[in-house]
Design an enzyme around this catalytic site. Structure first.
Site, short mmCIF file in Angstrom:
data_model
loop_
_atom_site.label_atom_id
_atom_site.label_comp_id
_atom_site.label_asym_id
_atom_site.label_seq_id
_atom_site.Cartn_x
_atom_site.Cartn_y
_atom_site.Cartn_z
N ALA A 12 0.75 -1.35 0.04
CA ALA A 12 -0.08 0.02 0.16
C ALA A 12 0.95 1.31 -0.04
O ALA A 12 0.37 2.38 0.53
CB ALA A 12 -0.87 0.00 1.23
N ARG A 18 -3.15 7.32 -10.90
CA ARG A 18 -4.18 7.35 -11.88
C ARG A 18 -5.37 7.75 -11.23
O ARG A 18 -6.51 8.06 -11.79
CB ARG A 18 -4.48 5.86 -12.39
CG ARG A 18 -3.55 5.37 -13.48
CD ARG A 18 -3.26 3.91 -13.71
NE ARG A 18 -2.69 3.22 -12.78
CZ ARG A 18 -2.36 1.96 -12.80
NH1 ARG A 18 -2.79 1.15 -13.94
NH2 ARG A 18 -1.52 1.34 -11.80
N GLN A 79 8.33 1.61 2.82
CA GLN A 79 9.24 1.81 1.63
C GLN A 79 9.36 3.06 1.19
O GLN A 79 8.33 4.03 0.69
CB GLN A 79 8.27 0.98 0.33
CG GLN A 79 8.85 0.84 -0.80
CD GLN A 79 7.98 0.28 -1.91
OE1 GLN A 79 6.62 0.78 -1.91
NE2 GLN A 79 8.56 -0.53 -3.06
N GLY A 84 8.53 -0.69 -7.10
CA GLY A 84 7.73 -1.53 -7.65
C GLY A 84 7.32 -2.67 -6.60
O GLY A 84 7.75 -2.67 -5.38
N TYR A 371 -34.14 26.48 17.62
CA TYR A 371 -32.79 26.00 17.69
C TYR A 371 -32.17 25.86 19.12
O TYR A 371 -32.62 26.72 20.18
CB TYR A 371 -31.75 27.20 17.13
CG TYR A 371 -30.29 26.98 17.72
CD1 TYR A 371 -29.79 25.77 16.96
CD2 TYR A 371 -29.67 27.60 18.48
CE1 TYR A 371 -28.62 25.35 17.32
CE2 TYR A 371 -28.20 27.42 18.71
CZ TYR A 371 -27.77 26.05 18.20
OH TYR A 371 -26.52 25.73 18.54
C1 UD1 Z 1 -0.40 -5.17 -10.28
C2 UD1 Z 1 0.27 -6.30 -10.98
C3 UD1 Z 1 -0.71 -6.65 -12.16
C4 UD1 Z 1 -1.86 -7.15 -11.50
C5 UD1 Z 1 -2.64 -6.11 -10.83
C6 UD1 Z 1 -3.71 -6.65 -10.02
C7 UD1 Z 1 2.75 -5.94 -10.79
C8 UD1 Z 1 3.90 -5.56 -11.34
N1 UD1 Z 1 1.77 -5.95 -11.60
O1 UD1 Z 1 -0.50 -4.05 -11.26
O2 UD1 Z 1 -0.08 -8.01 -12.73
O3 UD1 Z 1 -2.68 -7.48 -12.49
O4 UD1 Z 1 -1.49 -5.40 -9.89
O5 UD1 Z 1 -4.53 -5.67 -9.64
O6 UD1 Z 1 2.67 -6.27 -9.44
N2 UD1 Z 1 2.70 -0.60 -4.42
C9 UD1 Z 1 3.62 -0.09 -3.60
N3 UD1 Z 1 4.90 -0.02 -3.92
C10 UD1 Z 1 5.19 -0.03 -4.93
C11 UD1 Z 1 4.38 -0.21 -6.05
C12 UD1 Z 1 3.07 -0.63 -5.79
O7 UD1 Z 1 3.50 -0.57 -2.41
O8 UD1 Z 1 6.70 0.53 -5.39
C13 UD1 Z 1 1.39 -1.02 -3.91
C14 UD1 Z 1 0.39 -0.17 -4.48
O9 UD1 Z 1 0.20 1.00 -3.53
C15 UD1 Z 1 -0.83 -1.21 -4.95
C16 UD1 Z 1 -0.23 -2.43 -5.08
O10 UD1 Z 1 1.10 -2.26 -4.84
O11 UD1 Z 1 -1.74 -1.02 -3.70
C17 UD1 Z 1 -0.17 -2.65 -6.63
O12 UD1 Z 1 0.54 -1.61 -7.34
P1 UD1 Z 1 -0.12 -1.05 -8.60
O13 UD1 Z 1 0.57 0.05 -9.05
O14 UD1 Z 1 -1.61 -0.74 -8.27
O15 UD1 Z 1 -0.28 -2.31 -9.59
P2 UD1 Z 1 -1.04 -2.53 -10.94
O16 UD1 Z 1 -0.49 -1.65 -12.13
O17 UD1 Z 1 -2.48 -2.54 -10.79
CA CA Z 2 -3.50 -1.85 -8.94
#
Ligand code: UD1
Ligand code: CA
Length: 475
Positions: A12, A18, A79, A84, A371
């Site tokens: 999270a 987006r 983090q 990623g 009131y």
């Molecule tokens: C991710 C998956 C995708 C999957 C989708 C499902 C990866 C690379 N991709 O994509 O295959 O279909 O979820 O919903 O894993 N987050 C962190 N730190 C980071 C990056 C992300 O904590 O550095 C957390 C975000 O806050 C989020 C979750 O990880 O809650 C997923 O990240 P998000 O960027 O939403 O991934 P998707 O592009 O949806």
């Molecule tokens: Ca997502």
């Protein structure tokens, strides 16, 4: 390793670009609860030994929201840079250095997830003694999700992100919901091997599947897509909130609550409702409301953190917040209860009556236009139309006390601090500035004088003035 143990790691830390929001994505709320609380609650309900939430963007606010809801059942791992999902999972795992069960890793943006779904994946991992297990699902159009690549014998061997897909991979309908169960030991050994060779230059947790399919045992469970949707933008947020809302409405219907028009009824996730309550169309029950049996909430009411007693009627378009209403009361239409209103059993409160930090004891009535701020209204008092508790002098708030069975005539102002003793009577149109003793009649208004014939003379004079003015204009 005990086969029943698992620790959840909820990712999270992302900003949620987006969403186009100042607020971290996982704090956007669905039915009164922050998004991130759903996967956390599902993990706890599935029996997690520990839940670690990886925080980054808005870490302070996310941590505060988690502590507020879950106390010390949840910990966070920071983090600092969002490199990623693979890196995020690694940060979470480093908060569990000696853990040797399974890691359940899931995103913070999947609010429809249930403990049953998580349990099914955990059961599969345990049954197969797998190193890596994942859920897969299918949608006719899986745009936005990572796609699941299977080998010749149908085993999942890789996940390819939308932006890394070839044209033909993009037509794959099987997608990755982002929920995995990984042996802690296996995770620690493989996670170091991720690289950033992808469109975003990030460490993808999804690449763990490709590694596991070479060096470990992999399991997968295919599940229906509802319940697995991720939220990346506002359109998805409201669509998923709607799904949840309908689920909640149907749960209440099943438990004996009449909800006249599910489409227009908004009941937050923390609301509790007893059987034999009726809720008419256009009602919003927000936050932690409780509605006791036999109550009737009529159309257009908006209640936020309000408890409603048994057999009470809340009539149309009543707005109430942080307040309590007793049993067999009748509130509304168009009443406004502001925070700290405590209305006892059998209280009647009518249209355009506003209360704030005011207690009304059993059977008290204020039926029209009033009131009542910072007040205590005793049992069976009757507060007439147009009464105002003048509680604020521009600097401080003061209290008005009506002891039991006081009658306040219409259009009276009580200048606080002031106390009206039991059984006293305040004459209509009074401005009460001094305490009134019990059983007394207080009259605080100018004495009336009648001047015989004066109305007729006044009219004649006014008419003459008007006629002169008209004549001057036309001439
Ligand atoms: C991710 C998956 C995708 C999957 C989708 C499902 C990866 C690379 N991709 O994509 O295959 O279909 O979820 O919903 O894993 N987050 C962190 N730190 C980071 C990056 C992300 O904590 O550095 C957390 C975000 O806050 C989020 C979750 O990880 O809650 C997923 O990240 P998000 O960027 O939403 O991934 P998707 O592009 O949806
Ligand atoms: Ca997502």
């Amino acid at each position: 390793m005990s086969k029943t143990e698992f620790a959840a790691i909820v990712l999270a830390a992302g900003q949620g670009t987006r969403m186009k929001s100042q607020q971290p994505k996982v704090l956007h709320s669905l039915l009164g609860r922050p998004m991130v609380s759903y996967p956390v609650a599902a993990s706890l309900a599935a029996g997690a030994d520990r839940v670690v939430v990886v925080v980054g963007h808005g870490a302070g606010a996310v941590t505060a929201a988690l502590t507020d809801r879950f106390g010390d059942r949840v910990t966070t791992a920071l983090q600092t840079q969002q490199l990623g999902t693979g890196h995020a999972a690694q940060c979470g795992a480093s908060a569990l250095p000696r853990y040797d069960g399974y890691f359940l890793i899931l995103p913070g943006d999947c609010p429809l997830i249930t403990s049953e779904v998580l349990g099914a994946l955990l059961d599969r991992a345990r049954a197969d003694d797998s190193d890596f297990a994942m859920i897969t699902s299918s949608l006719p159009d899986a745009t936005g999700y990572g796609r699941v690549i299977r080998n010749g014998v149908g085993r999942p061997v890789a996940i390819v992100e939308e932006r890394d897909c070839t044209d033909s991979q993009r037509t794959i309908t099987e997608f990755n919901p982002g929920i995995y169960v990984v042996k802690a030991e296996f995770f620690r050994q493989e996670i170091e091997r991720l690289d950033t060779n992808n469109a975003q230059g990030e460490l993808y947790l999804t690449d763990l599947l490709a590694l596991a399919s070479k060096s470990g045992t992999v399991s997968d469970v295919h599940m229906p897509s509802n319940g697995l949707h991720g939220i990346n933008d506002r359109a998805q947020l409201v669509a998923r909130e709607r799904d949840l809302r309908m689920e909640i409405v149907h749960r209440h219907l099943g438990a004996g609550v009449t909800i006249r028009d599910p489409e227009t009824t908004f009941i937050d996730a923390d609301v509790t409702i007893e059987p034999d309550v009726t809720i008419e169309s256009g009602v919003h029950l927000r936050g932690r409301c409780h509605v006791a049996t036999g109550a009737h909430i009529d159309t257009g009411c908006v209640l936020t953190h309000v408890t409603v007693g048994a057999n009470t009627s809340v009539l149309p378009y009543t707005v109430a917040a942080e307040s309590q209403i007793g049993a067999s009361a009748r509130i509304g239409p168009f009443s406004h209860l502001r925070p700290g209103s405590e209305l006892g059993d059998e209280v009647h409160m009518g249209n355009f009556v506003e209360t704030k930090k005011t207690v009304m004891a059993r059977g008290a009535k204020a039926n029209h236009l009033a009131y009542l701020g910072d007040g205590i209204v005793g049992e069976k008092c009757n507060v007439g139309a147009g009464t105002i508790f003048c509680n604020y002098d521009g600097f401080n708030k003061h209290q008005t006390v009506l002891e039991d069975n006081v009658f306040v005539g219409s259009d009276s102002q009580l200048i606080a601090p002031v106390t009206v003793g039991r059984d006293a009577y305040v004459g209509s149109g009074s401005t009460v500035t001094q305490d009134v003793p019990a059983e007394a009649l207080a009259i605080g208004r100018a004495r009336q004088v009648n001047k015989p014939g004066l109305a007729t003379r006044l009219r004649a004079k006014l008419k003459a003035e008007r006629d002169r003015r008209k004549a001057a204009k036309s001439g």
